[in-house]
Design a protein around this motif. Structure first.
Motif: not given
Length: 243
Positions: A4-18
């Motif tokens: 799971f990625i848990i972060d209130d910043e959508p951009l931060a989620i995108e970075v970890i996802q990539s």
């Protein structure tokens, strides 16, 4: 490995996802912009790893972690260095400061994999296993190489060739950079063009050594250090060689 990625910043989620997408075997099965939704999801769908931000509304990442009776492995991702000590007190695997680079991310994943292997191996066997690994970029993929599988590394014109028993892999990286990383992992620089795992050496003389039927030169610049490391290593192993 589900995460799971848990972060209130959508951009931060995108970075970890990539970053996750570059690692074979790592799979994001859920992303959450608040810790409360993540808490409920974890009750229904346990995962192996979570990437967890700290500063989130209503429930912080550390509060979420304390609320879990059997938390998965956790990598903290945050812009606030001051939370590092508290995070490690909660037994997190690693602490990543934003913005998270791919290189630093891969080091964290290596720690996760090592801890997974260590927990699955009886303690009396841990010392006999070489479960360290190296992550390398090949084209657009990230490949995991176990040190125990590497025969030697040879410098090419604009890259290095990592030779294992099964294959040869071209990596766009300088051998000098690998030397800095691997010199503490049981590798010895024998020549400006070669790095060799010391436990793979089958025989040696003052000018060359042999690894899996391949003669590898010992450069004059490296000679004294190489011969000393070889002798020290095999003395510790209680082997005896005559020259």
């Amino acid at each position: 490995m589900k995460c799971f990625i848990i972060d209130d910043e959508p951009l931060a989620i995108e970075v970890i996802q990539s970053h996750v997408d570059t690692v074979e075997g790592l799979n994001v099965v859920g992303t959450f912009e608040n810790a409360i939704d993540a808490f409920h999801a974890l009750q229904k769908n346990p995962v192996d790893l979570i990437f967890l931000d700290i500063q989130m509304p209503k429930l912080t990442g550390l509060e979420l972690l304390r609320s879990l009776s059997h938390p998965p492995k956790v990598i903290i991702t945050t812009a606030f260095r001051e939370y590092a000590f508290e995070g490690f007190e909660l037994d997190v695997v690693d602490f990543l400061l934003k913005p998270v680079s791919l290189e630093r991310f891969l080091k964290s994943i290596a720690k996760v994999l090592k801890s997974e292997q260590n927990t699955s191996v009886p303690s009396e066997m841990e010392g006999s296993l070489n479960d360290s690994c190296l992550f390398v970029q090949v084209d657009k993929k990230t490949i995991k190489l176990y040190f125990k599988d590497i025969l030697y590394i040879e410098s090419q014109k604009n890259s290095v060739e990592v030779v294992t028993e099964a294959k040869k892999i071209q990596v766009r990286q300088k051998i000098s950079d690998l030397d800095k990383e691997l010199s503490q992992k049981g590798f010895v620089r024998t020549h400006r063009a070669f790095l060799v795992p010391i436990d793979r050496v089958e025989s040696w003389s003052a000018t060359e050594l042999e690894v899996s039927d391949r003669a590898i030169p010992i450069g004059r610049t490296y000679k004294n250090d190489v011969l000393k490391q070889l002798q020290d290593y095999y003395d510790r192993k209680e082997y005896r060689y005559e020259f």
